[in-house]
Write an enzyme that holds these catalytic residues in place. Structure first.
Site, short mmCIF file in Angstrom:
data_model
loop_
_atom_site.label_atom_id
_atom_site.label_comp_id
_atom_site.label_asym_id
_atom_site.label_seq_id
_atom_site.Cartn_x
_atom_site.Cartn_y
_atom_site.Cartn_z
N ALA A 75 0.84 -1.20 0.00
CA ALA A 75 0.00 0.00 0.00
C ALA A 75 0.87 1.25 0.00
CB ALA A 75 -0.94 -0.01 1.20
N TYR A 76 1.86 1.27 0.87
CA TYR A 76 2.74 2.42 0.94
C TYR A 76 3.47 2.62 -0.39
CZ TYR A 76 6.33 5.59 2.74
OH TYR A 76 7.16 6.68 2.94
N SER A 77 4.01 1.53 -0.94
CA SER A 77 4.75 1.62 -2.21
C SER A 77 3.84 2.12 -3.33
CB SER A 77 5.34 0.26 -2.56
OG SER A 77 6.25 -0.18 -1.58
#
Length: 254
Positions: free
Chosen positions: A160-162
């Site tokens: 998700a962060y990436s």
């Protein structure tokens, strides 16, 4: 900061007014402190009202706005209020962000995925959307959207962060090209992992993995990224837009 020498460019931000999201801690607070030290005025935005009050006193900010950037209506109201406090908005630094869960994709909680996207990508879009018209009206602006090397390379167990940070990069490239020639410049910063409160959201194994990917063999220091942001957000950055700047210790070179 581990004794990092900070060079302040006196007067670089004289007459300039900035909004910094995620301004109560970490990179956002460090950037705001430098802008004020270099003659500018700043309004801090953050979700944590108590931390905002402390940061305002520490930084010398002209004002604060406690809000969740994933709330588009709240962002619009904060942009209007900040413009009234400052008189104008010349600079926007979007530093608000969260990491989300640290698990494989097939185990990733839906609520964590959506929350990461709401803050890191949708919230950043709301902030840019609300403030760009104010900059265009004045014929001047500098936008720095904080992405990550994870948006370029991807980190395992951080999908998700990436993905959200890759979105920030793509969004900023599009925005910068839209605004080219209109006096408003938009770029993204892609730092590698640096010492910051956001690391408390991660297991130590993930932090160790990210350190191992940095050729310099250490985490960054917040002031190193703040120095780059403050160049990107200044008048000195006048012929680069729709681009990414790295502070990655050699991890990403593209």
């Amino acid at each position: 900061m581990a004794g990092r020498q900070v060079s302040v460019f006196a007067g670089r931000y004289a007459g300039r007014c900035a909004v910094v999201t995620g301004g109560a801690s970490g990179l956002g607070k460090a950037v705001a402190a430098r802008i004020v030290a270099e003659g500018g005025k700043v309004v801090l935005w953050d979700l944590n009202a108590d931390a905002l009050a402390a940061a305002q006193a520490e930084v010398g900010a002209a004002g604060v706005q406690a809000l969740d950037v994933s709330d588009a209506t709240a962002v619009e109201a904060a942009a209007k209020a900040s413009a009234e406090i400052l008189g104008k908005i010349d600079v926007l630094v979007c530093s608000a962000g969260i990491t989300g869960a640290t698990v494989p994709v097939h185990e990733f909680p839906l609520d964590s995925w959506l929350r990461v996207m709401d803050i890191n990508l949708n919230g950043l879009f709301y902030c840019n959307r609300a403030i760009v018209p104010l900059m265009l009206a004045n014929g001047y602006g500098r936008i720095v959207n904080i992405a990550s090397v994870a948006g370029k390379e991807g980190n395992p167990n951080a999908s998700a962060y990436s993905a959200s940070k890759a979105g920030v990069i793509g969004f900023t490239k599009s925005l910068g090209k839209e605004l080219a020639g209109k006096g408003v410049i938009a770029n993204a910063l892609t730092p590698a992992t640096f010492e910051s409160p956001i690391l408390a959201q991660l297991p130590q194994s993930q932090v160790d993995y990210m350190r191992s990917k940095i050729p310099m063999g250490r985490l960054g220091e917040v002031e190193e990224s703040a120095a780059m942001v403050c160049f990107m957000a200044s008048e000195e950055c006048s012929f680069t837009t729709a681009s990414t700047f790295d502070t990655s210790g050699g991890r990403t070179t593209f």
